[in-house]
Design an enzyme around this catalytic site. Structure first.
Site, PDB file in Angstrom:
ATOM      1  N   ARG A 101       0.821  -1.220   0.000  1.00 40.93           N
ATOM      2  CA  ARG A 101       0.000   0.000   0.000  1.00 40.93           C
ATOM      3  C   ARG A 101       0.853   1.269   0.000  1.00 40.93           C
ATOM      4  O   ARG A 101       0.370   2.352  -0.271  1.00 40.93           O
ATOM      5  CB  ARG A 101      -0.913   0.001   1.229  1.00 40.93           C
ATOM      6  CG  ARG A 101      -2.225  -0.729   0.935  1.00 40.93           C
ATOM      7  CD  ARG A 101      -3.174  -0.585   2.072  1.00 40.93           C
ATOM      8  NE  ARG A 101      -2.526  -0.922   3.335  1.00 40.93           N
ATOM      9  CZ  ARG A 101      -3.101  -0.812   4.525  1.00 40.93           C
ATOM     10  NH1 ARG A 101      -4.317  -0.353   4.631  1.00 40.93           N
ATOM     11  NH2 ARG A 101      -2.456  -1.150   5.628  1.00 40.93           N
TER      12      ARG A 101
ATOM     13  N   LYS B 254       1.420 -18.656   7.660  1.00 41.21           N
ATOM     14  CA  LYS B 254       0.774 -18.851   8.936  1.00 41.21           C
ATOM     15  C   LYS B 254       0.728 -17.515   9.679  1.00 41.21           C
ATOM     16  O   LYS B 254       1.538 -16.647   9.331  1.00 41.21           O
ATOM     17  CB  LYS B 254       1.475 -19.927   9.765  1.00 41.21           C
ATOM     18  CG  LYS B 254       2.919 -19.558  10.127  1.00 41.21           C
ATOM     19  CD  LYS B 254       3.438 -20.396  11.227  1.00 41.21           C
ATOM     20  CE  LYS B 254       3.079 -19.847  12.568  1.00 41.21           C
ATOM     21  NZ  LYS B 254       3.937 -18.725  13.017  1.00 41.21           N
TER      22      LYS B 254
ATOM     23  N   ASP C  37       4.450 -23.844   6.419  1.00 42.57           N
ATOM     24  CA  ASP C  37       4.994 -23.903   7.769  1.00 42.57           C
ATOM     25  C   ASP C  37       6.487 -23.954   7.533  1.00 42.57           C
ATOM     26  O   ASP C  37       7.009 -24.983   7.072  1.00 42.57           O
ATOM     27  CB  ASP C  37       4.515 -25.173   8.480  1.00 42.57           C
ATOM     28  CG  ASP C  37       5.068 -25.245   9.885  1.00 42.57           C
ATOM     29  OD1 ASP C  37       6.234 -24.860  10.072  1.00 42.57           O
ATOM     30  OD2 ASP C  37       4.341 -25.677  10.781  1.00 42.57           O
ATOM     31  N   HIS C  38       7.185 -22.858   7.803  1.00 40.47           N
ATOM     32  CA  HIS C  38       8.572 -22.805   7.304  1.00 40.47           C
ATOM     33  C   HIS C  38       9.475 -23.848   7.959  1.00 40.47           C
ATOM     34  O   HIS C  38      10.537 -24.159   7.443  1.00 40.47           O
ATOM     35  CB  HIS C  38       9.159 -21.388   7.391  1.00 40.47           C
ATOM     36  CG  HIS C  38       9.600 -20.969   8.756  1.00 40.47           C
ATOM     37  ND1 HIS C  38       8.746 -20.476   9.690  1.00 40.47           N
ATOM     38  CD2 HIS C  38      10.824 -20.968   9.339  1.00 40.47           C
ATOM     39  CE1 HIS C  38       9.419 -20.186  10.795  1.00 40.47           C
ATOM     40  NE2 HIS C  38      10.678 -20.468  10.602  1.00 40.47           N
TER      41      HIS C  38
ATOM     42  N   LYS D 183      13.113 -26.482   6.670  1.00 39.95           N
ATOM     43  CA  LYS D 183      14.448 -26.513   7.290  1.00 39.95           C
ATOM     44  C   LYS D 183      15.132 -27.819   6.930  1.00 39.95           C
ATOM     45  O   LYS D 183      14.523 -28.887   6.978  1.00 39.95           O
ATOM     46  CB  LYS D 183      14.323 -26.396   8.817  1.00 39.95           C
ATOM     47  CG  LYS D 183      13.940 -24.989   9.283  1.00 39.95           C
ATOM     48  CD  LYS D 183      13.980 -24.896  10.794  1.00 39.95           C
ATOM     49  CE  LYS D 183      13.412 -23.597  11.298  1.00 39.95           C
ATOM     50  NZ  LYS D 183      14.344 -22.476  11.298  1.00 39.95           N
TER      51      LYS D 183
ATOM     52  N   GLU E  73      13.904 -19.605  21.849  1.00 40.59           N
ATOM     53  CA  GLU E  73      14.390 -18.391  21.180  1.00 40.59           C
ATOM     54  C   GLU E  73      14.943 -17.417  22.207  1.00 40.59           C
ATOM     55  O   GLU E  73      14.407 -17.320  23.308  1.00 40.59           O
ATOM     56  CB  GLU E  73      13.238 -17.709  20.444  1.00 40.59           C
ATOM     57  CG  GLU E  73      12.650 -18.533  19.332  1.00 40.59           C
ATOM     58  CD  GLU E  73      11.569 -17.759  18.593  1.00 40.59           C
ATOM     59  OE1 GLU E  73      11.906 -17.037  17.650  1.00 40.59           O
ATOM     60  OE2 GLU E  73      10.396 -17.872  18.990  1.00 40.59           O
TER      61      GLU E  73
ATOM     62  N   ASP F  16       1.107 -19.498  17.915  1.00 35.78           N
ATOM     63  CA  ASP F  16       2.202 -19.038  17.048  1.00 35.78           C
ATOM     64  C   ASP F  16       3.188 -20.166  16.735  1.00 35.78           C
ATOM     65  O   ASP F  16       3.730 -20.219  15.634  1.00 35.78           O
ATOM     66  CB  ASP F  16       2.941 -17.886  17.756  1.00 35.78           C
ATOM     67  CG  ASP F  16       3.999 -17.238  16.885  1.00 35.78           C
ATOM     68  OD1 ASP F  16       3.706 -16.995  15.692  1.00 35.78           O
ATOM     69  OD2 ASP F  16       5.117 -16.970  17.380  1.00 35.78           O
TER      70      ASP F  16
ATOM     71  N   HIS G 286       4.556 -25.323  14.014  1.00 32.47           N
ATOM     72  CA  HIS G 286       5.927 -25.843  13.964  1.00 32.47           C
ATOM     73  C   HIS G 286       6.128 -27.081  14.854  1.00 32.47           C
ATOM     74  O   HIS G 286       6.658 -28.093  14.422  1.00 32.47           O
ATOM     75  CB  HIS G 286       6.942 -24.781  14.378  1.00 32.47           C
ATOM     76  CG  HIS G 286       6.841 -23.493  13.612  1.00 32.47           C
ATOM     77  ND1 HIS G 286       6.473 -23.443  12.291  1.00 32.47           N
ATOM     78  CD2 HIS G 286       7.056 -22.204  13.977  1.00 32.47           C
ATOM     79  CE1 HIS G 286       6.486 -22.189  11.877  1.00 32.47           C
ATOM     80  NE2 HIS G 286       6.829 -21.415  12.885  1.00 32.47           N
TER      81      HIS G 286
ATOM     82  N   LYS H 281       9.944 -17.551  24.133  1.00 33.04           N
ATOM     83  CA  LYS H 281      10.774 -16.408  23.734  1.00 33.04           C
ATOM     84  C   LYS H 281      11.571 -15.955  24.953  1.00 33.04           C
ATOM     85  O   LYS H 281      11.176 -16.203  26.083  1.00 33.04           O
ATOM     86  CB  LYS H 281       9.873 -15.278  23.240  1.00 33.04           C
ATOM     87  CG  LYS H 281       9.053 -15.713  22.030  1.00 33.04           C
ATOM     88  CD  LYS H 281       8.829 -14.599  21.052  1.00 33.04           C
ATOM     89  CE  LYS H 281       8.043 -15.059  19.853  1.00 33.04           C
ATOM     90  NZ  LYS H 281       8.858 -15.581  18.761  1.00 33.04           N
TER      91      LYS H 281
HETATM   92  C1  BG6 Z   1       7.519 -17.907  13.317  1.00 35.24           C
HETATM   93  C2  BG6 Z   1       6.888 -17.314  14.539  1.00 35.24           C
HETATM   94  O1  BG6 Z   1       6.614 -18.741  12.645  1.00 35.24           O
HETATM   95  O2  BG6 Z   1       8.673 -18.660  13.686  1.00 35.24           O
HETATM   96  C3  BG6 Z   1       7.874 -16.443  15.276  1.00 35.24           C
HETATM   97  O3  BG6 Z   1       5.754 -16.559  14.153  1.00 35.24           O
HETATM   98  C4  BG6 Z   1       9.139 -17.212  15.568  1.00 35.24           C
HETATM   99  O4  BG6 Z   1       7.319 -15.946  16.485  1.00 35.24           O
HETATM  100  C5  BG6 Z   1       9.673 -17.891  14.314  1.00 35.24           C
HETATM  101  O5  BG6 Z   1      10.097 -16.294  16.071  1.00 35.24           O
HETATM  102  C6  BG6 Z   1      10.823 -18.819  14.649  1.00 35.24           C
HETATM  103  O6  BG6 Z   1      11.403 -19.295  13.471  1.00 35.24           O
HETATM  104  P1  BG6 Z   1      12.917 -19.769  13.425  1.00 35.24           P
HETATM  105  O7  BG6 Z   1      13.096 -20.261  12.029  1.00 35.24           O
HETATM  106  O8  BG6 Z   1      13.760 -18.578  13.751  1.00 35.24           O
HETATM  107  O9  BG6 Z   1      13.036 -20.854  14.446  1.00 35.24           O
END
Ligand code: BG6
Length: 490
Positions: A50, A149, A178-179, A183, A217, A236, A241, A340
């Site tokens: 935007r 997500k 879902d990243h 990995k 984290e 989250d 994950h 976190k």
């Molecule tokens: C994301 C979450 O999907 O994954 C974040 O929304 C989180 O809160 C992150 O920090 C962690 O990803 P990675 O790859 O750094 O473990």
């Protein structure tokens, strides 16, 4: 390095093109793939946002972000010169479909190429953007849509989004990211389990004592606090994950690597998860929120301070004891924790095997420890097998824990690609194996919804933990009660 398979010419449209995800993850990932020569012809990246950026303003933003986010020495001015040619910026409001003229103009006449719409936006926009693409006639046979997500905040809202997107796209065109599935070490779990016969006979009740999954984290919530405060760690991290890691650890061998074969096995695990209801939440779940503290010597504020002093009951830490009701895993608990502002950034799966049935080594300095297989997801991806060995020397018979430790980076001597590099290429190739099917997302929400309801009914409070620790005391108690402890012990 695995063979690079170039992808056919594409147009990748990123909605949310000025956002954090696009700048920090997607564009650096695309830069890498382009630099390695994986893109064909005049494939284009069309960022939609935007903000009233000129084309050059946007390129300046991208360049800055690449310089900040790529590893040391990975930004090459010569390659930037090529990569920037692929980038186009379109100013458009995702909700005002009638104003998508510039986007239409850019895409018209390019119907024969692969067309991917990547929705790096709030989930509330997924339905409206899908509709906008449909109304503007931008969905071709070669189109795919990628949904980031979180997909909703419970089963009901996820179903609504899925229905809205499903009105415009067929299920095989929808890629739910879902990243964690991108990995390398997560994929290596498949290799470890199904390309080696060693573990299979031991991968079950009777041999495994329990499994631990930690995704810790150091970072706090930072600039995402407004979003995060409505979400919390369960939605989250656990709903997606951590449950995906549970699935890959616990599933049966699929008959092939075909996407449906893998996803059919994962969903059986999700359906076998014993519900944690209102009665069980007290004993099987822990909720925490970080207070002020210090991480690696640097003082950090508490969550409430970051919220400007407002009191919030959102959890930034969750620990759970989970049971899988099937033959393989009956009575083998899976302990999960994520949070976190913990002591370290470290994610791993630990499979602890059973104790020796009888020790023939009395009076040892070190107790005979059960064997452990640790799969490190980050940092320093690798696999470690902990064993007991005899200390060298002619006198006595002293035992000591030792480990076979394999670091993938050292072994393969390669840069480990970011998860998004792999996932973006899979979308462009049209392979959905590393993405979540709708029924998987639904099953995961269904299980998580019962915990959320349980928390609400039992009014389970969040326990404050000191930033830089391993979370609230109750998290250690969760395992201590079963005569177990987290690795690393905390
Ligand atoms: C994301 C979450 O999907 O994954 C974040 O929304 C989180 O809160 C992150 O920090 C962690 O990803 P990675 O790859 O750094 O473990």
């Amino acid at each position: 390095m695995a063979k690079l398979v170039p992808v056919d010419v594409f147009d990748l449209i990123i909605f949310g093109g000025t956002g954090d995800l696009a700048m920090r993850k997607l564009l650096p990932a695309l830069y890498h793939r382009d630099r390695d020569g994986q893109f064909s012809g005049d494939s284009r990246i069309v960022a939609v946002g935007r903000s009233a950026f000129s084309h050059n303003d946007y390129l300046a933003e991208v360049e800055k972000s690449l310089r900040d986010n790529l590893g040391n020495g990975e930004f090459e001015s010569a390659h930037w010169g090529n990569f920037r040619e692929r980038i186009h910026y379109v100013e458009a409001d995702a909700l005002a479909h009638e104003q998508w003229g510039a986007l239409n103009e850019l895409l018209n006449g390019k119907e024969d190429r692969i067309r991917v719409a990547y929705l790096a936006t709030a989930p509330s926009l997924f339905g409206p953007i899908a509709k906008g693409l449909d109304q503007n006639g931008l969905i071709t046979d070669n189109s795919r849509i990628v949904l980031e997500k979180p997909l909703g905040r419970d089963l009901a809202s996820a179903s609504e989004i899925n229905n809205q997107v499903g009105e415009c796209f067929a299920e095989n065109q929808i890629y739910r990211i879902d990243h964690y599935l991108g990995k390398e070490t997560v994929q290596n779990l498949l290799a470890l389990r199904f390309a080696n016969s060693l573990f299979e006979p031991l991968w079950r009740r009777g041999a495994v004592d329990h499994v631990q999954i930690t995704v810790a984290e150091e970072l706090g919530v930072g600039g995402r606090i407004e979003f995060y405060d409505r979400v919390g760690a369960l939605r989250d991290m656990v709903q997606n994950h951590l449950l995906q890691l549970v699935c890959l650890t616990a599933m049966e061998a699929p008959s092939s690597l075909h996407h449906d074969a893998v996803r059919d096995e994962k969903i059986k695990v999700l359906r076998a998860l014993r519900p944690i209801d209102a009665e069980a939440v007290r004993s099987n779940t822990v909720r925490g929120q970080y207070g002020a503290g210090a991480i690696k010597g640097a003082t950090v504020p508490g969550y409430d301070d970051e919220l400007g002093g407002a009191q919030s009951s959102t959890e930034t830490f969750v620990a759970l004891k989970l049971e899988i009701d099937n033959w393989r895993w009956s009575n083998v608990p899976f302990y999960l924790r994520t949070g976190k502002r913990l002591k370290d950034k470290h994610s791993e799966i630990v499979v602890e095997f059973q104790d020796v049935p009888h020790s023939i080594f009395p009076e040892q300095k070190f107790d005979v420890m059960p064997n452990r297989l640790t799969i490190r997801l980050q940092p320093d991806e690798g696999v470690k097998l902990s064993l007991m060995a005899k200390e060298p020397g002619p006198g006595g018979f002293d035992l000591r824990p030792v480990s076979l430790d394999l670091s993938f980076e050292e072994t393969f001597g390669l840069r480990y690609p970011d998860a998004y590099e792999r996932l973006l290429m899979e979308v462009l190739r049209g392979n959905p194996a590393l993405f979540m099917r709708r029924d998987e997302v639904d099953a995961a929400w269904q299980w998580v919804d019962s915990i959320i309801e349980g928390w609400e009914q039992s009014r389970q409070k969040v326990e404050t933990y000191v930033a830089g620790s391993w979370g609230p005391t109750a998290s250690s108690v969760l395992l201590d009660r079963d005569d177990r402890a987290w690795y690393p012990d905390s």
